[in-house]
Design a protein around this motif. Structure first.
Motif: not given
Length: 518
Positions: A498, A452, A496, A504, A450, A455
């Motif tokens: 990722s 940044r 999270v 992720s 994902i 996110q």
């Protein structure tokens, strides 16, 4: 609304806002300049009045001094009253009204005064000495002075006929400070000041400070007025007054007006920002709504089409002789119907959570059992894609208090996302560990990752990470929003980590002990 229309509207509002703020600042600046001009006018008027006061005080002082000092006349000694016109010589005795013991030296008389007259007023002074015609002193009253002598006596107080008195002796620093303070207070000027008197050589002869830097500021920036302007034949002296906090003082006197202007300007800016934010957000909501409708249509279209085909097949008379095919179509209808039920349930569940109408049915739960249940349901799908689904239990206490159904859905949604957004041969790992008062459940994948900038938005309702024209992943954008709502209800959180094209890791923090809302 079209994108071009929104951009044009934002541009017009921005131009209007900039214009209003510019006018506001122009008005404030003009107000400050006007107040500064009024301040300067008041200061100059005050200094002019102080110059007049100083000159008046100086004149009175010198006139009083002339009255106290007397001229003593040498006249011939005779029994008859002598006229002042028979003056022989004038002797200046300073401020000493008693000439006893004063040595008198003149062309006509020299000697020492020995005794005063016995009667008051004009009379003879007995003395000894030598002289052609005079042997005594006579002190006439001022009214008997000759006209020429009166004019000379008057002019000598104003014209530099003799020795000039230095300006530092004519001005008392503390008296000048008192005059300045009283004059400024009368005109409403209540700020600190410094002053100095400069001569024609730009030297400070009287000042309120000894600091060289301050004296330089007084000389270069101070308000100026000439002192003793009637002294036509004397060197010019100037009084200069400097206000170190002049601009700050002027702003302080206008703080109410400036505060009101600042408040209105701030309100305009906030209203503008809120309007723009609302327009942009409404546009995003419109796009999300359209995307949701499209996804929902596609998600519903597939099972509906499958059920429709299965029903048509079951209506074929040839299938009645084949129970096996009939059972396959019935199973297909049942599976697609279950799929439709799950889709509808997800939408309704998200709506109920948003309204806050969900009440958790908490109980003591072993999260390892929940994870095993999810793996059992997902393992077939993972193997069909040639992937792996592993568990790593590192917790010492897997027990938590929570709603089993919702926590099971949370783990299922995270695992389902890991599977959907992973390439061929997905590798998914579900791990647990204890941290403080929480049990941490992490779901790690080797998917597409994902960006940044997205996110923080993926937990918003209906939000999906843009993929351009590629629509190979089905979904409504409700899964992660649902997960976050459930964790908020349990007083937990979700994080999270990722990286693009590396995968992720989603981690949920579930408190071991549930604390209901108060």
């Amino acid at each position: 609304m079209k994108k071009q229309f929104i951009k044009g509207l934002i541009g017009l509002i921005s131009i209007a806002l900039i214009g209003l703020i510019s006018i506001q600042f122009y008005w404030v600046r003009n107000s400050i300049d006007l107040r500064n001009a009024q301040f300067s006018f008041s200061v100059r008027a005050a200094l002019a009045h102080i110059s007049e006061q100083l000159e008046l005080l100086d004149t009175r002082s010198r006139m009083g001094e002339r009255k106290q000092n007397k001229d003593w006349w040498l006249v011939p000694e005779t029994s008859e009253e002598q006229s002042p016109t028979q003056k022989i010589d004038t002797v200046w005795l300073g401020q000493n009204n008693d000439p006893s013991g004063v040595e008198i030296i003149s062309e006509q008389f020299s000697g020492r005064i020995e005794e005063k007259p016995t009667t008051s007023g004009a009379g003879n002074w007995k003395g000894t000495g030598t002289g052609s015609d005079a042997k005594a002193l006579y002190a006439p009253s001022p009214s008997l002075l000759p006209p020429l002598q009166m004019i000379e006596d008057l002019l000598s107080g104003f014209l530099p006929l003799g020795k000039q008195t230095p300006v530092q002796e004519r001005i008392d620093k503390y008296q000048l400070d008192s005059l300045l303070h009283a004059e400024f207070a009368e005109r409403g000027i209540q700020t600190s000041y410094e002053f100095a008197v400069f001569n024609t050589f730009e030297q400070a002869v009287v000042s309120s400070t000894n600091d060289d830097q301050m004296l330089r500021s007084i000389f270069e920036q101070g308000y100026r007025v000439r002192l003793f302007p009637s002294d036509l034949f004397r060197e010019a002296n100037y009084l200069k007054v400097y206000f170190p906090r002049q601009r700050g003082y002027l702003i302080e006197t206008m703080w109410e007006m400036l505060a009101i202007a600042a408040i209105f300007t701030l309100i305009i800016i906030i209203a503008f920002a809120y309007t723009i934010r609302t327009i942009v957000w409404q546009k995003k909501l419109s796009e999300i709504k359209n995307d949701f409708i499209n996804n929902m249509t596609h998600e519903l279209k597939t099972p509906i089409a499958t059920i429709s085909l299965a029903c048509e097949a079951l209506g074929d008379p040839d299938l009645s002789s084949s129970p096996e095919k009939t059972n396959n179509f019935v199973r297909m209808i049942r599976d697609e119907n279950s799929r439709l039920g799950v889709l509808v349930e997800n939408v309704l569940r998200s709506a109920v959570l948003d309204k806050g109408e969900v009440k958790l049915r908490t109980a003591s739960i072993n999260m390892q059992d929940v994870i095993r249940e999810v793996i059992q349901n997902m393992e077939i799908q993972v193997r069909q894609r040639g992937g792996e689904l592993n568990t790593v239990f590192q917790d010492s206490n897997p027990m938590v208090e929570g709603d089993r159904i919702h926590l099971t859905n949370v783990v299922y949604n995270l695992t389902d996302n890991a599977l959907k957004y992973s390439p061929e041969s997905p590798k998914i790992e579900i791990s647990t560990r204890n941290k403080g008062s929480c049990l941490v459940v992490s779901v790690k994948d080797n998917g597409i990752g994902i960006p940044r900038e997205h996110q923080k938005k993926i937990f918003d309702k209906l939000y999906r990470v843009p993929t351009g024209n590629i629509h190979n992943v089905k979904g409504f954008g409700l899964g992660l929003s649902y997960v976050k709502n459930v964790m908020d209800k349990h007083r937990g959180k979700i994080t999270v980590q990722s990286e693009i094209n590396k995968g992720s890791t989603f981690s949920i923090y579930i408190p071991h002990r549930y604390e209901p809302e108060k």
